[in-house]
Write a protein that holds these residues in place. Structure first.
Motif, mmCIF file in Angstrom:
data_model
loop_
_atom_site.group_PDB
_atom_site.id
_atom_site.type_symbol
_atom_site.label_atom_id
_atom_site.label_comp_id
_atom_site.label_asym_id
_atom_site.label_seq_id
_atom_site.Cartn_x
_atom_site.Cartn_y
_atom_site.Cartn_z
ATOM 1 N N UNK A 196 -11.213 4.891 -6.147
ATOM 2 C CA UNK A 196 -11.203 3.460 -5.863
ATOM 3 C C UNK A 196 -11.288 2.637 -7.148
ATOM 4 N N UNK A 197 -12.131 3.070 -8.087
ATOM 5 C CA UNK A 197 -12.258 2.353 -9.359
ATOM 6 C C UNK A 197 -10.938 2.384 -10.130
ATOM 7 N N UNK A 198 -10.318 3.548 -10.202
ATOM 8 C CA UNK A 198 -9.043 3.667 -10.910
ATOM 9 C C UNK A 198 -7.965 2.821 -10.236
ATOM 10 N N UNK A 199 -8.009 2.741 -8.920
ATOM 11 C CA UNK A 199 -7.067 1.916 -8.171
ATOM 12 C C UNK A 199 -7.236 0.443 -8.532
ATOM 13 N N UNK A 200 -8.487 0.023 -8.761
ATOM 14 C CA UNK A 200 -8.753 -1.375 -9.089
ATOM 15 C C UNK A 200 -8.448 -1.704 -10.546
ATOM 16 N N UNK A 244 0.606 -2.886 -1.986
ATOM 17 C CA UNK A 244 -0.543 -2.173 -2.543
ATOM 18 C C UNK A 244 -0.593 -0.727 -2.065
ATOM 19 N N UNK A 245 -0.159 -0.495 -0.837
ATOM 20 C CA UNK A 245 -0.098 0.886 -0.336
ATOM 21 C C UNK A 245 0.911 1.693 -1.136
ATOM 22 N N UNK A 246 2.053 1.081 -1.424
ATOM 23 C CA UNK A 246 3.077 1.766 -2.215
ATOM 24 C C UNK A 246 2.552 2.056 -3.621
ATOM 25 N N UNK A 247 1.848 1.085 -4.204
ATOM 26 C CA UNK A 247 1.270 1.287 -5.540
ATOM 27 C C UNK A 247 0.303 2.466 -5.538
ATOM 28 N N UNK A 248 -0.525 2.533 -4.522
ATOM 29 C CA UNK A 248 -1.535 3.589 -4.469
ATOM 30 C C UNK A 248 -0.885 4.962 -4.437
ATOM 31 N N UNK A 249 0.105 5.138 -3.582
ATOM 32 C CA UNK A 249 0.699 6.456 -3.401
ATOM 33 C C UNK A 249 1.787 6.763 -4.428
ATOM 34 N N UNK A 250 2.224 5.754 -5.187
ATOM 35 C CA UNK A 250 3.199 6.010 -6.240
ATOM 36 C C UNK A 250 2.580 6.805 -7.382
ATOM 37 N N UNK A 303 -8.569 -3.761 -0.909
ATOM 38 C CA UNK A 303 -9.747 -3.363 -0.133
ATOM 39 C C UNK A 303 -9.338 -2.775 1.211
ATOM 40 N N UNK A 304 -8.332 -3.362 1.843
ATOM 41 C CA UNK A 304 -7.852 -2.846 3.131
ATOM 42 C C UNK A 304 -7.235 -1.460 2.958
ATOM 43 N N UNK A 305 -6.423 -1.290 1.920
ATOM 44 C CA UNK A 305 -5.769 0.001 1.684
ATOM 45 C C UNK A 305 -6.800 1.089 1.423
ATOM 46 N N UNK A 306 -7.754 0.834 0.534
ATOM 47 C CA UNK A 306 -8.728 1.875 0.175
ATOM 48 C C UNK A 306 -9.662 2.167 1.345
ATOM 49 N N UNK A 307 -9.979 1.140 2.150
ATOM 50 C CA UNK A 307 -10.877 1.374 3.285
ATOM 51 C C UNK A 307 -10.173 2.151 4.400
ATOM 52 N N UNK A 308 -8.907 1.856 4.632
ATOM 53 C CA UNK A 308 -8.153 2.603 5.654
ATOM 54 C C UNK A 308 -8.000 4.059 5.239
ATOM 55 N N UNK A 340 2.387 -12.962 4.471
ATOM 56 C CA UNK A 340 2.203 -12.697 3.054
ATOM 57 C C UNK A 340 1.193 -11.578 2.856
ATOM 58 N N UNK A 341 0.112 -11.607 3.612
ATOM 59 C CA UNK A 341 -0.905 -10.572 3.456
ATOM 60 C C UNK A 341 -0.353 -9.202 3.847
ATOM 61 N N UNK A 342 0.444 -9.163 4.911
ATOM 62 C CA UNK A 342 1.051 -7.899 5.327
ATOM 63 C C UNK A 342 1.959 -7.361 4.222
ATOM 64 N N UNK A 343 2.719 -8.248 3.617
ATOM 65 C CA UNK A 343 3.610 -7.836 2.536
ATOM 66 C C UNK A 343 2.819 -7.319 1.341
ATOM 67 N N UNK A 344 1.714 -7.981 1.038
ATOM 68 C CA UNK A 344 0.889 -7.558 -0.094
ATOM 69 C C UNK A 344 0.240 -6.213 0.206
ATOM 70 N N UNK A 345 -0.211 -6.016 1.447
ATOM 71 C CA UNK A 345 -0.804 -4.732 1.834
ATOM 72 C C UNK A 345 0.222 -3.616 1.669
#
Length: 271
Positions: free
Chosen positions: A92-96, A23-29, A123-128, A15-20
């Motif tokens: 990061x703030x806008x992402x949150x 969230x990665x797709x959301x960030x780059x969309x 947090x994992x996406x923004x830190x990576x 589940x966490x992998x799927x959520x990551x």
């Protein structure tokens, strides 16, 4: 077996992998995110170019003091990370906060049985992203002077191991400041206020507190997130006497504490 039973039987790790991934797709969309991240990386990498060129050009000021600098090391060319942290904090703030502004956060929290994986994934996406951009850009920055300084009178004391260490430290620093800003955004949720707080804490508040002149306040200033963490990327002394890695550990502590607070707040209040 009911659908509910089958859903709860899904491993938490999956589940966490799927959520990551989501969230990665959301960030780059959002088109502005990759553009701003690219700007951060480019400015960190290319800022070493004018700095190196300046070292090869004699001063045109006849009254200038004689330059006693005969050599420089890689540390001189990574300080732009300390400026670009502000831009990355805004990202990061806008992402949150963007999902709260658009109302999409309700969909995200409905799709995930527990709320914590959503914040953890962000947090994992923004830190990576921060680590990769900071490390690669800083590595380019410390290598650029190798092409410029041989044409001047100042030697470049380049040590590969030290340059790699500074590059990785830059990535860790940018990743942790990104998590701190992300958690502030998740706690505040208001875009304007959430941007003002990390910008102020990262750049304005330390200078104001140190200007007060009180020894205790000045010492405590050394434990602020970026004041503690930046020791590894600068020659300035920390007001609390922290050295490189302990200072970075303090920054990591801030990130963990704020992540815990943001997780508690996310579970305790309505979306």
């Amino acid at each position: 077996m009911t659908a509910t039973t089958r859903s709860t039987a899904i491993p938490a790790r999956l589940r966490l992998i799927d959520v990551i991934t989501a969230e990665r797709i959301k960030f780059f969309t959002l088109r502005s995110n990759p553009i701003l991240v690219s700007v951060v990386g480019a400015l960190i990498a290319l800022s070493a170019l004018p700095s190196a060129i300046a070292l090869t050009v004699p001063s045109s000021n006849p009254g200038a003091a004689v330059n006693t600098v005969t050599s420089v090391d890689s540390l001189r060319f990574v300080d732009t990370v300390l400026w670009m942290q502000i831009v990355f904090a805004v990202i990061a703030v806008l992402y949150a906060t963007s999902e709260y502004t658009s109302g999409q956060i309700k969909l995200s929290l409905t799709a995930v049985p527990s709320r914590i994986p959503v914040l953890a994934a962000k947090a994992i996406v923004i830190s990576v992203i921060g680590f990769v951009v900071g490390t690669v850009a800083a590595l380019i920055a410390v290598c650029v002077p190798l092409l410029i300084l041989p044409f001047g009178d100042i030697a470049y004391d380049f040590v590969l191991g030290y340059a790699l260490l500074l590059s990785v430290a830059s990535g860790i620093y940018l990743a942790l400041t990104g998590v701190v800003a992300l958690c502030i955004g998740a706690l505040i949720r208001n875009v304007v206020v959430a941007i003002i707080i990390p910008v102020a804490v990262f750049s304005i508040v330390p200078s104001v507190l140190e200007s007060i002149g009180n020894d205790t306040i000045t010492m405590l200033t050394g434990y602020l997130p970026t004041v503690a963490g930046r020791v590894i990327l600068t020659t300035f002394e920390n007001p609390a006497g922290l050295t490189a890695w302990p200072g970075l550990a303090v920054l990591a502590g801030w990130a963990l504490v704020l992540l815990a607070l943001a997780s508690w707040a996310l579970r305790a209040r309505d979306a």
